[in-house]
Write a protein that holds these residues in place. Structure first.
Motif, PDB file in Angstrom:
ATOM      1  N   TYR A 147       0.823  -1.212   0.000  1.00  0.00           N
ATOM      2  CA  TYR A 147       0.000   0.000   0.000  1.00  0.00           C
ATOM      3  C   TYR A 147       0.861   1.267   0.000  1.00  0.00           C
ATOM      4  O   TYR A 147       1.932   1.296   0.601  1.00  0.00           O
ATOM      5  N   GLU A 148       0.323   2.312  -0.642  1.00  0.00           N
ATOM      6  CA  GLU A 148       1.048   3.574  -0.732  1.00  0.00           C
ATOM      7  C   GLU A 148       1.614   4.023   0.616  1.00  0.00           C
ATOM      8  O   GLU A 148       2.796   4.352   0.727  1.00  0.00           O
ATOM      9  N   TYR A 149       0.775   4.073   1.626  1.00  0.00           N
ATOM     10  CA  TYR A 149       1.194   4.638   2.909  1.00  0.00           C
ATOM     11  C   TYR A 149       2.405   3.898   3.486  1.00  0.00           C
ATOM     12  O   TYR A 149       3.376   4.507   3.924  1.00  0.00           O
ATOM     13  N   LEU A 198       4.593  12.084  -0.875  1.00  0.00           N
ATOM     14  CA  LEU A 198       4.871  10.811  -1.548  1.00  0.00           C
ATOM     15  C   LEU A 198       3.599  10.010  -1.811  1.00  0.00           C
ATOM     16  O   LEU A 198       2.802   9.769  -0.894  1.00  0.00           O
ATOM     17  N   HIS A 199       3.432   9.594  -3.052  1.00  0.00           N
ATOM     18  CA  HIS A 199       2.310   8.745  -3.459  1.00  0.00           C
ATOM     19  C   HIS A 199       2.798   7.761  -4.497  1.00  0.00           C
ATOM     20  O   HIS A 199       3.950   7.796  -4.905  1.00  0.00           O
ATOM     21  N   PHE A 200       1.910   6.876  -4.990  1.00  0.00           N
ATOM     22  CA  PHE A 200       2.071   6.296  -6.319  1.00  0.00           C
ATOM     23  C   PHE A 200       0.698   6.182  -6.938  1.00  0.00           C
ATOM     24  O   PHE A 200      -0.319   6.274  -6.256  1.00  0.00           O
ATOM     25  N   ASN A 201       0.681   6.005  -8.234  1.00  0.00           N
ATOM     26  CA  ASN A 201      -0.544   6.100  -9.010  1.00  0.00           C
ATOM     27  C   ASN A 201      -1.238   4.748  -9.140  1.00  0.00           C
ATOM     28  O   ASN A 201      -0.643   3.708  -8.878  1.00  0.00           O
ATOM     29  N   GLY A 251      -9.137  19.100  -8.693  1.00  0.00           N
ATOM     30  CA  GLY A 251      -8.542  17.802  -8.970  1.00  0.00           C
ATOM     31  C   GLY A 251      -7.895  17.210  -7.743  1.00  0.00           C
ATOM     32  O   GLY A 251      -7.557  17.909  -6.785  1.00  0.00           O
ATOM     33  N   ARG A 252      -7.743  15.903  -7.801  1.00  0.00           N
ATOM     34  CA  ARG A 252      -7.163  15.159  -6.696  1.00  0.00           C
ATOM     35  C   ARG A 252      -5.777  15.711  -6.373  1.00  0.00           C
ATOM     36  O   ARG A 252      -4.990  15.957  -7.272  1.00  0.00           O
ATOM     37  N   GLY A 253      -5.513  15.922  -5.104  1.00  0.00           N
ATOM     38  CA  GLY A 253      -4.204  16.421  -4.702  1.00  0.00           C
ATOM     39  C   GLY A 253      -4.191  17.914  -4.438  1.00  0.00           C
ATOM     40  O   GLY A 253      -3.251  18.438  -3.855  1.00  0.00           O
TER      41      GLY A 253
HETATM   42 ZN    ZN Z   1      -2.054   8.420  -3.293  1.00  0.00          ZN
END
Ligand code: ZN
Length: 517
Positions: A147-149, A198-201, A251-253
Motif C-alpha cells: 500500500y502507498e502509505y 509521496l504517493h504512487f498512481n 482535482g485530486r491532490g
Molecule cells: Zn495516493
C-alpha cells in the motif's frame, strides 16, 4: 460515505460566508470555552478555504457526470470519476476533522525560527486508509508493504537517511490523526525550503509513467526539478514522461499542493502496472537518493554524488541467502496455507517445459498477460468444470498469485496459485523444491496448464480445511469469501481478489468464455 457526500452537497449550497462561519465558531468556542478569538478567526479562514476546495471538487464531479464522461478513463486515471469521489471523501473527512478542532485542543507545533531550510517529506494517506494497493508480487505482501502509505513510509525514512548523509535538513510528516491540513500546518511551522508529498498512481492496470502534481507558479520550478530527476531515474521515454499537472484549481491532490510553496506531490509509477511495479521495486533505494538530489539541485546545495550507494539489502524484496543480485526483482509467489514469500529457486532450476506452442495465437492477449498465462486462460475457456461461473474470479485469483503468469513458479512449473506440495496432489502434480526466505518449501509442479486447472479444483475437495466450499460456490463473491482466509490468512485476500476481478472485467481482460455462467 453517502451521508458524508450528502452533507458536503448541502454545505456547498451555502457558499462559505465568513460571517456565518465566524458566528458558529464563536458559538462553539463559547460552549467549549477553549478558543481564543484570534484562533477562532484563523479557524474560520481555514474552514472557508477547505469549503472552497470541496465546492470546486463537487462541481468538477457534477461536470464530469453531466457530460457522461467515461466512468473510467484508462489513461487518465486521475480524472476518472472514481478517483474524484475518493478525493471528495478525503476532503469531507478533512472537514469533519477540522470542525473537531473547534472544541479539541490542537497538538503543539515544532516551530523553526531561522530562515527556511531543508526538505519536508509528507507521507500520503493514513495507516487506516493507506491508498492504492500495488501488485504482489513484485511488491511484498507482508506488513502491508504493497500500500502507498506503508511503501512510502519506508521510502521517507530512506530519504531522511540520504539527506542526513548529505548534510541536508529533513523531516517526515504524517497525515494520520491530523489530516492533510494538520500535517501541512506542522510543515509550515518547521519551515522547509521545499516539500514533497509521496504517493504512487493507480488506474486501469495498463497506464504507466511518471507524473508530478503542483499547485501554481510558486511551485513550478520545484515540480519540474523533481519530475526531471525521476524521469531520468526510470529512463522514462516518450509518453511515459506524463509531465506536470497544475492542480491549483481542482482535482485530486489540490488540498495538498496548495498548503505551502514550493511543494509538489509525486506519482513516480503506477502500482497496478506490472512493468512499473518492477521498476519501482528495483529502484526504490535510488528513488530516495534521487529526491534528495532534486532538492540539492533546486536549492543549489552540494550533493556528494561520489558517495557509495547506501547500505544494500532494502527490505523489498526480502533478502535471500542464495540469490544473485539481478536486474529484475525476484517475483515471489505468496506462500499458500501459511505466510512467507518464495524469493529464489534453490539449485539452478530445470528448464521450463515447452508449454507454449510456437504457434500460440496471441490475438487479443491483454498486454499484462504472460504468454503462458494467456495459454492458461485459453485452455480454461475450453475446459468443462463443475462451477463455470467461477472461472472469471479464479482467473483473477491466479493473476494475483502469479503476477499474470510472470513468476518463476508459474513460468517453469505451471503453478499459478502458489500451491504448496501435498501428497494428495499426486494425481495432478509432482513436487518441486524452492528456497523461501524462511526455509525450503516444496511446491506443486504441473506438467500442463490443464493439469494445473484440474489440480486447483481437486485440491479444494482433497484438503480438509476447504470442506464445505461447494455450499458457498453460488457466486464469485461467496466463493472467494469462503476460501480466502484458508488460502491466505490475514492478508485481505478476499478484497484483493475481488478488486482485481472487477478491474480485469472492466478492462476487458477476462476472456468472454470465462464470464459465461
Ligand atoms: Zn495516493
Amino acid at each position: 460515505m453517502q451521508s458524508q457526500l450528502r452533507f458536503a452537497a448541502a454545505v456547498c449550497q451555502y457558499p462559505p460566508n465568513r460571517a456565518t462561519w465566524r458566528g458558529s465558531a464563536m458559538g462553539i468556542s463559547e460552549q467549549g470555552d477553549t478558543m481564543a478569538d484570534e484562533r477562532a478567526t484563523e479557524k474560520v479562514e481555514e474552514l472557508s478555504q477547505l469549503m472552497r476546495h470541496i465546492e470546486a471538487e463537487m462541481s468538477a464531479l457534477r461536470r464530469a457526470t453531466d457530460t457522461g464522461a467515461p466512468k473510467r478513463a484508462p489513461d487518465v486515471g486521475d480524472t476518472s470519476i472514481e478517483q474524484r469521489v475518493l478525493y471528495l471523501e478525503e476532503l469531507v473527512s478533512e472537514l469533519f476533522r477540522m470542525m473537531r478542532t473547534f472544541t479539541h485542543p490542537e497538538p503543539q507545533l515544532e516551530v523553526h525560527r531561522g530562515p527556511a531550510d531543508g526538505i519536508a517529506i509528507v507521507v500520503g494517506h493514513e495507516a487506516d486508509k493507506p491508498g492504492a494497493d500495488a501488485l504482489t508480487p513484485p511488491f511484498q505482501r507482508d506488513k502491508h508493504m504493497s500500500y502507498e502509505y506503508f511503501w512510502n513510509t519506508e521510502l521517507a525514512k530512506w530519504i531522511v537517511e540520504e539527506a542526513t548523509a548529505a548534510n541536508i535538513r529533513a523531516k517526515i510528516f504524517y497525515r494520520d490523526d491530523v489530516g492533510v491540513t494538520g500535517a501541512y500546518k506542522q510543515v509550515r511551522a518547521w519551515s522547509p525550503k521545499a516539500t514533497v508529498e509521496l504517493h504512487f498512481n493507480a488506474a486501469s492496470g495498463t497506464a504507466r509513467g511518471t507524473e508530478t502534481i503542483y499547485g501554481g507558479a510558486k511551485s513550478l520550478a520545484w515540480a519540474e526539478t523533481l519530475q526531471a530527476e525521476i524521469v531520468k531515474l526510470y529512463d522514462r521515454q516518450g509518453k511515459l514522461n506524463r509531465g506536470l499537472e497544475d492542480r491549483s484549481n481542482d482535482g485530486r491532490g489540490k488540498l495538498s499542493v496548495t498548503q505551502i510553496h514550493p511543494s509538489a506531490l509525486i506519482e513516480p509509477f503506477f502500482g497496478d502496472n506490472p512493468d512499473d511495479c518492477n521498476l519501482a521495486v528495483e529502484h526504490k533505494r535510488r528513488l530516495a537518493r534521487t529526491l534528495v538530489r532534486a532538492y540539492a539541485k533546486f536549492t543549489g546545495v552540494p550533493f556528494p554524488e561520489g558517495a557509495p550507494e547506501p547500505k544494500p539489502a532494502p527490505p523489498t524484496p526480502p533478502p535471500s541467502g542464495t540469490e544473485q543480485p539481478s536486474p529484475k526483482p525476484p517475483v515471489a509467489p505468496p506462500a499458500q496455507d501459511a505466510p512467507g514469500a518464495v524469493v529464489a529457486a534453490g539449485p539452478a532450476p530445470a528448464p521450463g517445459p515447452a508449454v507454449v506452442a510456437a504457434a500460440l495465437d496471441t490475438t487479443g492477449k491483454p498486454e499484462r498477460f504472460s504468454d503462458v498465462f494467456w495459454q492458461l486462460a485459453q485452455s480454461y475457456q475450453a475446459m468443462a468444470i463443475d462451477h463455470p461461473h467461477l472461472k472469471g474470479v479464479t482467473l483473477a485469483q491466479w493473476a494475483l498469485e502469479s503476477g499474470f503468469g510472470s513468476t518463476a513458479l508459474a513460468k517453469e512449473h505451471l503453478n499459478f496459485a502458489g500451491m504448496k506440495w501435498r501428497e494428495v496432489m499426486k494425481p495432478y502434480a509432482t513436487s518441486v523444491s524452492y528456497e523461501a526466505h524462511d526455509g525450503r518449501e516444496d511446491y506443486c509442479k504441473f506438467a500442463s496448464v490443464d493439469d494445473f486447472i484440474k489440480g486447483f479444483w481437486a485440491r479444494l475437495d482433497l484438503m480438509p480445511p476447504y470442506a464445505g466450499w461447494r455450499d458457498n460456490a453460488k457466486t464469485p463473491e461467496s466463493f472467494i469469501g469462503f476460501i480466502a482466509e484458508i488460502w491466505a490468512p490475514k492478508q485481505n485476500y478476499e478484497a484483493k481478489v475481488l478488486d482485481l476481478y472487477r478491474r480485469m472485467a472492466e478492462a476487458g481482460q477476462i476472456p468472454s468464455g470465462l464470464l459465461v455462467a
